[in-house]
Motif scaffolding. Structure first.
Motif, PDB file in Angstrom:
ATOM      1  N   MET A   1      51.460  46.523  25.871  1.00 38.56           N
ATOM      2  CA  MET A   1      51.702  45.528  24.843  1.00 38.56           C
ATOM      3  C   MET A   1      50.412  44.793  24.504  1.00 38.56           C
ATOM      4  O   MET A   1      50.310  44.228  23.427  1.00 38.56           O
ATOM      5  CB  MET A   1      52.793  44.553  25.292  1.00 38.56           C
ATOM      6  N   SER A   2      49.435  44.841  25.388  1.00 40.69           N
ATOM      7  CA  SER A   2      48.189  44.114  25.112  1.00 40.69           C
ATOM      8  C   SER A   2      47.473  44.674  23.884  1.00 40.69           C
ATOM      9  O   SER A   2      46.847  43.913  23.142  1.00 40.69           O
ATOM     10  CB  SER A   2      47.275  44.133  26.336  1.00 40.69           C
ATOM     11  N   ASP A   3      47.576  45.997  23.647  1.00 41.74           N
ATOM     12  CA  ASP A   3      46.973  46.568  22.441  1.00 41.74           C
ATOM     13  C   ASP A   3      47.656  46.044  21.189  1.00 41.74           C
ATOM     14  O   ASP A   3      46.999  45.765  20.182  1.00 41.74           O
ATOM     15  CB  ASP A   3      47.057  48.098  22.465  1.00 41.74           C
ATOM     16  N   LEU A   4      48.975  45.903  21.262  1.00 42.25           N
ATOM     17  CA  LEU A   4      49.715  45.389  20.108  1.00 42.25           C
ATOM     18  C   LEU A   4      49.357  43.925  19.854  1.00 42.25           C
ATOM     19  O   LEU A   4      49.184  43.525  18.702  1.00 42.25           O
ATOM     20  CB  LEU A   4      51.223  45.540  20.322  1.00 42.25           C
ATOM     21  N   ILE A   5      49.221  43.133  20.900  1.00 41.58           N
ATOM     22  CA  ILE A   5      48.848  41.725  20.746  1.00 41.58           C
ATOM     23  C   ILE A   5      47.444  41.632  20.150  1.00 41.58           C
ATOM     24  O   ILE A   5      47.192  40.808  19.258  1.00 41.58           O
ATOM     25  CB  ILE A   5      48.911  40.969  22.091  1.00 41.58           C
ATOM     26  N   ALA A   6      46.539  42.484  20.596  1.00 40.47           N
ATOM     27  CA  ALA A   6      45.184  42.488  20.033  1.00 40.47           C
ATOM     28  C   ALA A   6      45.225  42.829  18.548  1.00 40.47           C
ATOM     29  O   ALA A   6      44.536  42.199  17.728  1.00 40.47           O
ATOM     30  CB  ALA A   6      44.302  43.471  20.789  1.00 40.47           C
ATOM     31  N   ALA A   7      46.051  43.815  18.179  1.00 37.79           N
ATOM     32  CA  ALA A   7      46.195  44.177  16.767  1.00 37.79           C
ATOM     33  C   ALA A   7      46.836  43.032  15.983  1.00 37.79           C
ATOM     34  O   ALA A   7      46.456  42.764  14.835  1.00 37.79           O
ATOM     35  CB  ALA A   7      47.011  45.454  16.630  1.00 37.79           C
ATOM     36  N   ALA A   8      47.803  42.335  16.588  1.00 37.79           N
ATOM     37  CA  ALA A   8      48.440  41.184  15.924  1.00 37.79           C
ATOM     38  C   ALA A   8      47.424  40.061  15.707  1.00 37.79           C
ATOM     39  O   ALA A   8      47.430  39.399  14.670  1.00 37.79           O
ATOM     40  CB  ALA A   8      49.626  40.685  16.751  1.00 37.79           C
ATOM     41  N   ARG A   9      46.542  39.851  16.663  1.00 41.87           N
ATOM     42  CA  ARG A   9      45.481  38.846  16.508  1.00 41.87           C
ATOM     43  C   ARG A   9      44.569  39.209  15.334  1.00 41.87           C
ATOM     44  O   ARG A   9      44.190  38.354  14.553  1.00 41.87           O
ATOM     45  CB  ARG A   9      44.658  38.720  17.787  1.00 41.87           C
ATOM     46  N   ARG A  10      44.225  40.499  15.221  1.00 44.08           N
ATOM     47  CA  ARG A  10      43.388  40.936  14.098  1.00 44.08           C
ATOM     48  C   ARG A  10      44.103  40.720  12.772  1.00 44.08           C
ATOM     49  O   ARG A  10      43.493  40.294  11.790  1.00 44.08           O
ATOM     50  CB  ARG A  10      42.996  42.402  14.260  1.00 44.08           C
ATOM     51  N   GLU A  11      45.404  41.000  12.738  1.00 44.22           N
ATOM     52  CA  GLU A  11      46.184  40.790  11.506  1.00 44.22           C
ATOM     53  C   GLU A  11      46.237  39.308  11.155  1.00 44.22           C
ATOM     54  O   GLU A  11      46.096  38.940   9.986  1.00 44.22           O
ATOM     55  CB  GLU A  11      47.599  41.364  11.657  1.00 44.22           C
ATOM     56  N   ALA A  12      46.431  38.466  12.153  1.00 46.58           N
ATOM     57  CA  ALA A  12      46.439  37.021  11.902  1.00 46.58           C
ATOM     58  C   ALA A  12      45.085  36.586  11.346  1.00 46.58           C
ATOM     59  O   ALA A  12      45.013  35.825  10.367  1.00 46.58           O
ATOM     60  CB  ALA A  12      46.768  36.256  13.186  1.00 46.58           C
TER      61      ALA A  12
END
Length: 123
Positions: A1-12
């Motif tokens: 899930m850490s990869d998804l959170i990192a991608a979500a941070r980039r989207e934000a």
């Protein structure tokens, strides 16, 4: 899930937001080309691009993300989705399919409204 959170941070950050909401989790699934999302969207004849456009249209305009994306906090809606995904995974590390199921089950916020607008029933 850490990869998804990192991608979500980039989207934000891309949207100029100083928080991570459930919309950023969904946009991260779109961005990463997640196959589980593709399967669900295909069932409702929704494209990734259409979902991205709808979410971005509904998302509030950002005032600017912090320079350090790691400092962007996770809001309660996204945390609720992540907690639900963990429960769906039986307490194990949730995968993207669990995140997607939790987003669909949440029924609240920008993601649910966007999917509903595009014809995906959430019940």
């Amino acid at each position: 899930m850490s990869d998804l959170i990192a991608a979500a941070r980039r989207e934000a950050g891309r949207l100029g937001h100083d928080y991570i909401g459930s919309e950023h989790l969904a946009l991260a699934l779109v961005e990463t080309g997640d196959p589980a999302l593709g399967d669900v969207l295909r069932d409702f004849s929704i494209t990734r691009e259409t979902l991205r456009e709808r979410i971005e249209m509904r998302a509030p305009k950002g005032r600017g993300a912090p320079a350090d994306l790691e400092s962007i906090p996770i809001r309660s809606g996204a945390r609720r989705v992540m907690d639900a995904a963990t429960r769906l995974a039986g307490g194990s590390e949730p995968g993207s399919r669990h995140i997607l199921m939790a987003l669909l089950a949440d029924g609240k916020g920008i993601v649910a409204t966007s999917l509903n607008d595009l014809g995906a029933p959430l019940t």
